[in-house]
Scaffold this motif. Structure first.
Motif, PDB file in Angstrom:
ATOM      1  N   THR A 160     -64.094   2.849  -9.937  1.00  0.00           N
ATOM      2  CA  THR A 160     -62.849   2.086  -9.910  1.00  0.00           C
ATOM      3  C   THR A 160     -62.406   1.775 -11.334  1.00  0.00           C
ATOM      4  OG1 THR A 160     -64.027  -0.026  -9.730  1.00  0.00           O
ATOM      5  CG2 THR A 160     -63.388   1.091  -7.674  1.00  0.00           C
ATOM      6  N   LEU A 161     -61.099   1.687 -11.502  1.00  0.00           N
ATOM      7  CA  LEU A 161     -60.506   1.451 -12.814  1.00  0.00           C
ATOM      8  C   LEU A 161     -59.517   0.311 -12.730  1.00  0.00           C
ATOM      9  CD1 LEU A 161     -59.731   5.208 -13.590  1.00  0.00           C
ATOM     10  CD2 LEU A 161     -61.622   3.888 -14.574  1.00  0.00           C
ATOM     11  N   ARG A 162     -59.348  -0.378 -13.852  1.00  0.00           N
ATOM     12  CA  ARG A 162     -58.352  -1.433 -13.947  1.00  0.00           C
ATOM     13  C   ARG A 162     -57.063  -0.870 -14.552  1.00  0.00           C
ATOM     14  NH1 ARG A 162     -61.150  -5.109 -18.061  1.00  0.00           N
ATOM     15  NH2 ARG A 162     -61.427  -3.012 -18.919  1.00  0.00           N
ATOM     16  N   PRO A 163     -55.936  -1.570 -14.385  1.00  0.00           N
ATOM     17  CA  PRO A 163     -54.706  -1.126 -15.053  1.00  0.00           C
ATOM     18  C   PRO A 163     -54.903  -0.940 -16.558  1.00  0.00           C
ATOM     19  CG  PRO A 163     -54.200  -2.826 -13.457  1.00  0.00           C
ATOM     20  CD  PRO A 163     -55.699  -2.729 -13.494  1.00  0.00           C
ATOM     21  N   ARG A 187     -54.967   2.119 -21.553  1.00  0.00           N
ATOM     22  CA  ARG A 187     -55.618   2.364 -22.844  1.00  0.00           C
ATOM     23  C   ARG A 187     -55.695   3.851 -23.161  1.00  0.00           C
ATOM     24  NH1 ARG A 187     -60.173   0.492 -21.588  1.00  0.00           N
ATOM     25  NH2 ARG A 187     -59.565  -1.694 -21.868  1.00  0.00           N
ATOM     26  N   GLU A 188     -55.920   4.678 -22.168  1.00  0.00           N
ATOM     27  CA  GLU A 188     -56.049   6.121 -22.403  1.00  0.00           C
ATOM     28  C   GLU A 188     -54.793   6.729 -23.022  1.00  0.00           C
ATOM     29  OE1 GLU A 188     -56.628  10.282 -19.857  1.00  0.00           O
ATOM     30  OE2 GLU A 188     -57.132   8.354 -18.919  1.00  0.00           O
ATOM     31  N   HIS A 189     -53.631   6.174 -22.674  1.00  0.00           N
ATOM     32  CA  HIS A 189     -52.371   6.763 -23.119  1.00  0.00           C
ATOM     33  C   HIS A 189     -51.613   5.883 -24.112  1.00  0.00           C
ATOM     34  CE1 HIS A 189     -52.909   9.756 -19.970  1.00  0.00           C
ATOM     35  NE2 HIS A 189     -53.170   8.770 -19.133  1.00  0.00           N
ATOM     36  N   GLY A 190     -52.226   4.781 -24.524  1.00  0.00           N
ATOM     37  CA  GLY A 190     -51.540   3.886 -25.451  1.00  0.00           C
ATOM     38  C   GLY A 190     -50.371   3.172 -24.811  1.00  0.00           C
ATOM     39  N   LEU A 191     -50.478   2.901 -23.497  1.00  0.00           N
ATOM     40  CA  LEU A 191     -49.417   2.220 -22.767  1.00  0.00           C
ATOM     41  C   LEU A 191     -49.754   0.750 -22.567  1.00  0.00           C
ATOM     42  CD1 LEU A 191     -48.948   4.852 -19.904  1.00  0.00           C
ATOM     43  CD2 LEU A 191     -47.488   4.591 -21.920  1.00  0.00           C
ATOM     44  N   THR A 207     -50.135  -2.382 -19.805  1.00  0.00           N
ATOM     45  CA  THR A 207     -50.500  -2.452 -18.387  1.00  0.00           C
ATOM     46  C   THR A 207     -49.249  -2.583 -17.520  1.00  0.00           C
ATOM     47  OG1 THR A 207     -50.829  -4.843 -18.637  1.00  0.00           O
ATOM     48  CG2 THR A 207     -52.780  -3.429 -18.831  1.00  0.00           C
ATOM     49  N   GLN A 208     -48.200  -3.193 -18.060  1.00  0.00           N
ATOM     50  CA  GLN A 208     -46.957  -3.308 -17.302  1.00  0.00           C
ATOM     51  C   GLN A 208     -46.342  -1.929 -17.054  1.00  0.00           C
ATOM     52  OE1 GLN A 208     -45.603  -6.101 -15.803  1.00  0.00           O
ATOM     53  NE2 GLN A 208     -44.348  -4.508 -14.854  1.00  0.00           N
ATOM     54  N   ALA A 209     -46.459  -1.040 -18.061  1.00  0.00           N
ATOM     55  CA  ALA A 209     -45.932   0.319 -17.893  1.00  0.00           C
ATOM     56  C   ALA A 209     -46.646   1.025 -16.744  1.00  0.00           C
ATOM     57  CB  ALA A 209     -46.081   1.105 -19.181  1.00  0.00           C
ATOM     58  N   VAL A 210     -47.976   0.848 -16.663  1.00  0.00           N
ATOM     59  CA  VAL A 210     -48.728   1.468 -15.574  1.00  0.00           C
ATOM     60  C   VAL A 210     -48.259   0.915 -14.232  1.00  0.00           C
ATOM     61  CG1 VAL A 210     -51.019   1.763 -14.553  1.00  0.00           C
ATOM     62  CG2 VAL A 210     -50.725   1.920 -17.041  1.00  0.00           C
ATOM     63  N   ARG A 211     -48.064  -0.401 -14.161  1.00  0.00           N
ATOM     64  CA  ARG A 211     -47.586  -1.000 -12.916  1.00  0.00           C
ATOM     65  C   ARG A 211     -46.186  -0.488 -12.561  1.00  0.00           C
ATOM     66  NH1 ARG A 211     -50.528  -5.602 -15.004  1.00  0.00           N
ATOM     67  NH2 ARG A 211     -48.681  -6.373 -16.103  1.00  0.00           N
ATOM     68  N   ASN A 212     -45.356  -0.295 -13.591  1.00  0.00           N
ATOM     69  CA  ASN A 212     -44.007   0.234 -13.350  1.00  0.00           C
ATOM     70  C   ASN A 212     -44.064   1.645 -12.786  1.00  0.00           C
ATOM     71  OD1 ASN A 212     -42.893  -2.133 -14.303  1.00  0.00           O
ATOM     72  ND2 ASN A 212     -42.450  -1.326 -16.339  1.00  0.00           N
ATOM     73  N   TYR A 213     -44.950   2.484 -13.331  1.00  0.00           N
ATOM     74  CA  TYR A 213     -45.086   3.848 -12.835  1.00  0.00           C
ATOM     75  C   TYR A 213     -45.522   3.845 -11.370  1.00  0.00           C
ATOM     76  CZ  TYR A 213     -44.712   5.551 -17.652  1.00  0.00           C
ATOM     77  OH  TYR A 213     -44.268   5.842 -18.921  1.00  0.00           O
ATOM     78  N   GLU A 214     -46.400   2.908 -11.020  1.00  0.00           N
ATOM     79  CA  GLU A 214     -46.807   2.799  -9.622  1.00  0.00           C
ATOM     80  C   GLU A 214     -45.632   2.349  -8.757  1.00  0.00           C
ATOM     81  OE1 GLU A 214     -49.613   0.033  -6.737  1.00  0.00           O
ATOM     82  OE2 GLU A 214     -49.962  -0.003  -8.911  1.00  0.00           O
ATOM     83  N   GLN A 215     -44.887   1.373  -9.247  1.00  0.00           N
ATOM     84  CA  GLN A 215     -43.739   0.858  -8.503  1.00  0.00           C
ATOM     85  C   GLN A 215     -42.706   1.942  -8.250  1.00  0.00           C
ATOM     86  OE1 GLN A 215     -41.821  -2.471 -10.414  1.00  0.00           O
ATOM     87  NE2 GLN A 215     -40.124  -2.534  -8.959  1.00  0.00           N
ATOM     88  N   HIS A 216     -42.499   2.838  -9.246  1.00  0.00           N
ATOM     89  CA  HIS A 216     -41.508   3.907  -9.115  1.00  0.00           C
ATOM     90  C   HIS A 216     -42.050   5.107  -8.335  1.00  0.00           C
ATOM     91  CE1 HIS A 216     -38.724   1.775 -11.579  1.00  0.00           C
ATOM     92  NE2 HIS A 216     -39.423   1.884 -12.689  1.00  0.00           N
ATOM     93  N   GLY A 217     -43.320   5.064  -7.936  1.00  0.00           N
ATOM     94  CA  GLY A 217     -43.866   6.135  -7.125  1.00  0.00           C
ATOM     95  C   GLY A 217     -44.383   7.321  -7.912  1.00  0.00           C
ATOM     96  N   PHE A 218     -44.569   7.157  -9.240  1.00  0.00           N
ATOM     97  CA  PHE A 218     -45.069   8.264 -10.048  1.00  0.00           C
ATOM     98  C   PHE A 218     -46.587   8.395  -9.931  1.00  0.00           C
ATOM     99  CE2 PHE A 218     -41.298   7.159 -12.984  1.00  0.00           C
ATOM    100  CZ  PHE A 218     -40.426   7.766 -12.102  1.00  0.00           C
ATOM    101  N   ILE A 219     -47.260   7.320  -9.553  1.00  0.00           N
ATOM    102  CA  ILE A 219     -48.683   7.364  -9.218  1.00  0.00           C
ATOM    103  C   ILE A 219     -48.832   6.692  -7.856  1.00  0.00           C
ATOM    104  CG2 ILE A 219     -49.395   7.356 -11.638  1.00  0.00           C
ATOM    105  CD1 ILE A 219     -50.175   4.458 -11.373  1.00  0.00           C
ATOM    106  N   PRO A 220     -49.874   7.037  -7.104  1.00  0.00           N
ATOM    107  CA  PRO A 220     -50.015   6.488  -5.743  1.00  0.00           C
ATOM    108  C   PRO A 220     -50.182   4.966  -5.763  1.00  0.00           C
ATOM    109  CG  PRO A 220     -51.456   8.389  -6.078  1.00  0.00           C
ATOM    110  CD  PRO A 220     -50.927   8.015  -7.420  1.00  0.00           C
ATOM    111  N   PRO A 221     -49.867   4.317  -4.666  1.00  0.00           N
ATOM    112  CA  PRO A 221     -50.076   2.866  -4.574  1.00  0.00           C
ATOM    113  C   PRO A 221     -51.559   2.527  -4.714  1.00  0.00           C
ATOM    114  CG  PRO A 221     -48.681   3.654  -2.784  1.00  0.00           C
ATOM    115  CD  PRO A 221     -49.243   4.867  -3.455  1.00  0.00           C
TER     116      PRO A 221
END
Length: 245
Positions: free
Chosen positions: A3-6, A11-15, A17-31
């Protein structure tokens, strides 16, 4: 299952955590699943999806990259592949346009060196004079104008067309490409590139940069294919994969 945290994905991409949550919200990564306390739980599937989406952007752009990820998340593999195919088709058309421009500009510059007096030709020509110069009919020039290849000035009093030196250059280029069998829509793209660059001399110096950008886009598409294949293998282990992946 790891399991991984936001923060781990970010950290892997220099983003952020809000950006990761946004990508999930927009459907670019699974829920993500949630802990009883409401914290997101990501897995390698989410990490692979994020890598795939970010890899798609340099080759296909944000919008198309998002459509591809939505299609895969919805189990619409054929739709995702169609978006990918269109991207490759566009890259091929861009390469063909670059090749056309390079050959045409080289031809015109060679003609200019062989007949330097033509560079001083600043007189405005009528449609009949330009047609005679090229050995075509006035109707042909009007067709080229309708396709956006020529944009002559109009006399405000008479409405007659006047072709300046840049118009004559565009007409000669169009004539050259038509003899090579290129359709009007393709020629319009080529002439538009020359207008944007400010002339054949300026465009010639910009062709290498144009080629480098196309090469970078093609390499980005290859990189994206690798990440997509890995993501697809996690999303659907029975799905076809790239050989050797």
């Amino acid at each position: 299952m790891i399991t991984l945290r936001p923060a781990d994905l970010a950290r892997e991409h220099g983003l952020s955590t809000q950006a990761v949550r946004n990508y999930e919200q927009h459907g670019f990564i699974p829920p993500a699943e949630r802990t009883p306390a409401g914290y997101r739980i990501y897995t390698e599937l989410h990490a692979a999806a994020l890598r795939a989406y970010l890899a798609l952007i340099p080759g296909y752009g944000y919008a198309v990259g998002g459509r591809i990820m939505h299609a895969l998340s919805g189990g619409e593999l054929d739709r995702a592949l169609t978006h990918l195919d269109r991207g490759h088709s566009q890259l091929l058309r861009d390469r063909e346009t670059l090749d056309s421009v390079r050959k045409a500009v080289g031809h015109l510059m060679a003609e200019s060196d062989a007949a330097p007096e033509r560079e001083v030709d600043v007189e405005t020509r009528t449609i009949g004079e330009l047609a005679h110069r090229l050995g075509v009919t006035p109707a042909t020039l009007r067709n080229w104008e309708g396709a956006g290849i020529l944009v002559p000035e109009r006399d405000p009093a008479t409405g007659y067309r006047g072709y300046r030196a840049s118009d004559i250059r565009d007409a000669e280029l169009a004539h050259l490409l038509r003899r090579g069998g290129y359709p009007l829509a393709h020629i319009s793209t080529v002439v538009g590139q020359i207008r944007t660059a400010g002339g054949t001399g300026t465009l010639a110096s910009a062709l290498d940069d144009w080629r480098r950008k196309l090469t970078a886009r093609g390499l980005a598409m290859l990189d994206a294919a690798t990440h997509l294949s890995h993501y697809l293998s996690l999303l659907d282990p029975a799905a076809p994969r790239i050989a050797g992946d």
